[in-house]
Design a protein around this motif. Sequence first.
Motif, mmCIF file in Angstrom:
data_model
loop_
_atom_site.group_PDB
_atom_site.id
_atom_site.type_symbol
_atom_site.label_atom_id
_atom_site.label_comp_id
_atom_site.label_asym_id
_atom_site.label_seq_id
_atom_site.Cartn_x
_atom_site.Cartn_y
_atom_site.Cartn_z
ATOM 1 N N ARG A 1 -73.142 3.548 -54.236
ATOM 2 C CA ARG A 1 -73.783 4.641 -55.016
ATOM 3 C C ARG A 1 -74.219 5.480 -54.673
ATOM 4 O O ARG A 1 -73.659 6.024 -53.331
ATOM 5 N N CYS A 2 -74.398 6.341 -55.401
ATOM 6 C CA CYS A 2 -74.334 7.755 -55.104
ATOM 7 C C CYS A 2 -75.604 8.487 -56.235
ATOM 8 O O CYS A 2 -75.139 8.534 -57.236
ATOM 9 N N PRO A 3 -76.190 9.226 -55.805
ATOM 10 C CA PRO A 3 -77.488 10.134 -57.096
ATOM 11 C C PRO A 3 -76.620 11.117 -57.931
ATOM 12 O O PRO A 3 -76.995 11.483 -58.847
ATOM 13 N N LEU A 4 -75.563 11.850 -57.115
ATOM 14 C CA LEU A 4 -74.934 12.920 -57.952
ATOM 15 C C LEU A 4 -73.812 11.919 -58.526
ATOM 16 O O LEU A 4 -73.106 10.781 -58.928
ATOM 17 N N GLN A 5 -72.704 12.693 -59.173
ATOM 18 C CA GLN A 5 -71.712 11.959 -60.633
ATOM 19 C C GLN A 5 -70.283 13.112 -59.911
ATOM 20 O O GLN A 5 -70.589 13.234 -61.607
ATOM 21 N N CYS A 6 -70.190 13.833 -59.427
ATOM 22 C CA CYS A 6 -69.137 14.512 -59.085
ATOM 23 C C CYS A 6 -67.980 14.151 -60.174
ATOM 24 O O CYS A 6 -67.283 13.020 -59.756
ATOM 25 N N PRO A 7 -67.597 15.308 -60.732
ATOM 26 C CA PRO A 7 -66.308 14.235 -62.012
ATOM 27 C C PRO A 7 -64.983 14.166 -61.444
ATOM 28 O O PRO A 7 -63.400 14.327 -61.817
ATOM 29 N N TYR A 8 -65.196 15.469 -60.134
ATOM 30 C CA TYR A 8 -63.694 15.038 -58.848
ATOM 31 C C TYR A 8 -63.661 13.954 -57.982
ATOM 32 O O TYR A 8 -63.193 13.873 -57.017
ATOM 33 N N CYS A 9 -64.707 12.890 -57.791
ATOM 34 C CA CYS A 9 -64.910 12.075 -57.295
ATOM 35 C C CYS A 9 -63.772 11.421 -56.353
ATOM 36 O O CYS A 9 -62.881 10.899 -57.450
ATOM 37 N N SER A 10 -63.629 11.316 -55.208
ATOM 38 C CA SER A 10 -62.236 10.699 -54.712
ATOM 39 C C SER A 10 -62.746 8.720 -55.525
ATOM 40 O O SER A 10 -61.684 8.292 -54.293
ATOM 41 N N SER B 1 -68.708 7.635 -45.055
ATOM 42 C CA SER B 1 -68.543 7.938 -46.250
ATOM 43 C C SER B 1 -69.511 7.386 -47.516
ATOM 44 O O SER B 1 -69.815 6.003 -46.926
ATOM 45 N N GLY B 2 -69.567 8.010 -48.644
ATOM 46 C CA GLY B 2 -68.832 6.240 -49.309
ATOM 47 C C GLY B 2 -68.082 7.096 -50.840
ATOM 48 O O GLY B 2 -67.283 7.295 -51.423
ATOM 49 N N GLY B 3 -69.102 7.295 -51.424
ATOM 50 C CA GLY B 3 -70.661 7.409 -52.191
ATOM 51 C C GLY B 3 -70.983 8.088 -51.992
ATOM 52 O O GLY B 3 -70.537 8.477 -50.703
ATOM 53 N N GLU B 4 -72.745 7.349 -51.202
ATOM 54 C CA GLU B 4 -73.403 8.600 -50.721
ATOM 55 C C GLU B 4 -74.231 7.368 -49.748
ATOM 56 O O GLU B 4 -74.438 6.495 -49.947
ATOM 57 N N THR C 1 -71.455 13.693 -46.201
ATOM 58 C CA THR C 1 -73.177 12.981 -47.357
ATOM 59 C C THR C 1 -73.246 14.245 -48.256
ATOM 60 O O THR C 1 -72.452 15.249 -47.738
ATOM 61 N N SER C 2 -73.694 14.333 -48.923
ATOM 62 C CA SER C 2 -73.880 15.308 -50.785
ATOM 63 C C SER C 2 -75.956 15.449 -49.987
ATOM 64 O O SER C 2 -76.372 16.619 -50.426
ATOM 65 N N GLY C 3 -76.105 15.153 -48.884
ATOM 66 C CA GLY C 3 -77.768 15.626 -48.244
ATOM 67 C C GLY C 3 -78.725 15.370 -49.003
ATOM 68 O O GLY C 3 -79.963 14.786 -48.464
ATOM 69 N N PHE D 1 -70.670 21.088 -50.699
ATOM 70 C CA PHE D 1 -71.490 21.776 -51.962
ATOM 71 C C PHE D 1 -70.264 21.256 -53.399
ATOM 72 O O PHE D 1 -69.317 22.091 -52.899
ATOM 73 N N GLN D 2 -71.447 21.529 -54.307
ATOM 74 C CA GLN D 2 -70.730 22.484 -55.795
ATOM 75 C C GLN D 2 -69.851 23.137 -55.806
ATOM 76 O O GLN D 2 -68.869 23.627 -56.966
ATOM 77 N N ASP D 3 -70.707 24.095 -55.699
ATOM 78 C CA ASP D 3 -71.211 25.751 -56.004
ATOM 79 C C ASP D 3 -72.010 26.473 -55.036
ATOM 80 O O ASP D 3 -72.520 25.617 -54.156
ATOM 81 N N TYR E 1 -67.646 12.422 -66.386
ATOM 82 C CA TYR E 1 -68.263 12.341 -65.081
ATOM 83 C C TYR E 1 -68.399 10.975 -64.615
ATOM 84 O O TYR E 1 -68.216 10.536 -64.961
ATOM 85 N N ARG E 2 -68.737 11.007 -63.065
ATOM 86 C CA ARG E 2 -68.599 9.533 -62.297
ATOM 87 C C ARG E 2 -69.806 9.354 -62.800
ATOM 88 O O ARG E 2 -70.950 9.051 -62.161
ATOM 89 N N ARG E 3 -68.999 8.167 -63.804
ATOM 90 C CA ARG E 3 -69.981 6.786 -64.021
ATOM 91 C C ARG E 3 -69.489 5.761 -64.088
ATOM 92 O O ARG E 3 -68.827 5.069 -64.310
HETATM 93 S S1 SF4 Z 1 -67.772 13.191 -54.856
HETATM 94 FE FE1 SF4 Z 1 -69.405 12.791 -53.405
HETATM 95 S S2 SF4 Z 1 -71.648 13.746 -54.044
HETATM 96 FE FE2 SF4 Z 1 -69.718 13.601 -55.957
HETATM 97 S S3 SF4 Z 1 -70.457 11.608 -56.940
HETATM 98 FE FE3 SF4 Z 1 -68.075 11.361 -55.595
HETATM 99 S S4 SF4 Z 1 -69.385 10.110 -53.869
HETATM 100 FE FE4 SF4 Z 1 -71.341 11.454 -54.827
#
Ligand code: SF4
Lengths: 365, 93
Positions: A17-26, A61-64, A89-91, A114-116, A356-358
């Motif tokens: 689970r994560c509120p963000l959706q980074c397009p490079y999420c691992s 780590s996660g996710g968040e 964390t994304s914080g 941080f994303q930027d 996006y990561r969804r």
């Molecule tokens: S990279 Fe981190 S902050 Fe971004 S979507 Fe993936 S888990 Fe969330």
Amino acid sequence: MSTLEPPLALLAELTHRCPLQCPYCSNPLELDRASGELDTANWIRVLAEAAAIGILQVHFSGGEPTARKDLPAIVRAAAESGLYSNLITSGVLLDERSLATLVEAGLDHAQLSFQDVEPANADRIGGFKGGHRRKLEVARLIKAAGLPLTLNFVVHRQNLERLPQMIALGLDFGAQRIEIAHVQYYGWGLVNRDALLPSRVQLDAATEEVETARLRLKGRLVIDYVVPDYYAARPKACMGGWARRFINITPAGLALPCHAAQSLPGFDFPSVRTHSLADIWQSSPAFLRFRGTEWMAEPCRSCERREIDWGGCRCQAFALTGDAARTDPACALSPDHGVMEAAVAARGGEPPPFRYRRIGAVETA
Amino acid sequence: MNAGLNAAVAPALAPGVKLRFDKVREGWVLLAPERLFVIDEQALDILKLVDGARTLKVIIDDLAERFDAPRDLIETDVVAMLRDLADRGAITL
Ligand code: SF4
Ligand code: SF4
């Protein structure tokens, strides 16, 4: 290589689970559901087992990871087992109270991503409005809570020109260490490669910037720098070699030699619900599969670097050649190295839109 | 003072860095975020005196006396090790 060394670190992915959706999420393209997550008691047991077999550090780590309500209990278990604990964390879910609870539970360090540095672009990349402002506030709170802080910037063609400001932000927050990590092109990053891969000119400028800053800030700020493979002549020693240093545990409790290993076909990864970490490390077929050098074919097999980079990344070899046992194409000695140049040629003048990561956003053929 | 280090500084472990005995490998390690330094016996003798209170001078005096060794020899070793760990972010000087 006759005696097996114990692992050094545990990567504990507490949730996807994560509120963000980074397009490079691992994270893998197919994300674990909340309902299948390993419970508190199992995590506590796994941490004790980890310490007992020689693991020294745990990265939450996660996710968040802060999306889990039981994080303080899990952190406390790590501290009680004598593990050095790091929160990745994304914080955005942290506040003063939750931070105080984590510090009290014995958390050793936080790494805030941080994303930027440019707020609108940061929020666009993370797919989370107001995220950047929140992170700046949380960085301040982390310092105020007395927790050592590393800032992590994931860099790519759409934010790389602001690298000097990223380093300056690290200094502003009194971070002892910052991490400038180029996107690695597995999973979501590979799906978004054209939108993220920098040009050679961008990469060289960034590398030079980091080198100059390192000299200037020597003794004040450590800058860790991770480059993308696409312009390299030799691969990275992915995870320090397959099943040599790390155990990664997924939210559902599968043990992997690397966080991307679920992308490989033909594996049956052991679950920590039914296997001890000691057994997994010593004898699970998944961990033995690419450990050491026995599995290698040419050109790795007779190469003098085979115990330096361990043939590179198995997941990248599979993703780009269809065969996980081939030499990582990042290596210029690989017969497949041309796929790297082809990818660079294909990235185009303008980045395409992000995917996006969804959950369910990408077909995982 | 050797290599420009002030004898009055009191070296300390950097924030987030911990000195720990590793029971499984039977040795000492410095644990830091994303890194780990294996500590040999000589380094351990030095690091046990690094507490943010003792000055460099006190540390060197202590070791020179304990090992009955020439002070400048000890000084060279101590300064080199602390500098190296400081450059890698494990120690603040
Ligand atoms: S990279 Fe981190 S902050 Fe971004 S979507 Fe993936 S888990 Fe969330
Ligand atoms: S041939 Fe294999 S072992 Fe040699 S440098 Fe390339 S990837 Fe590494």
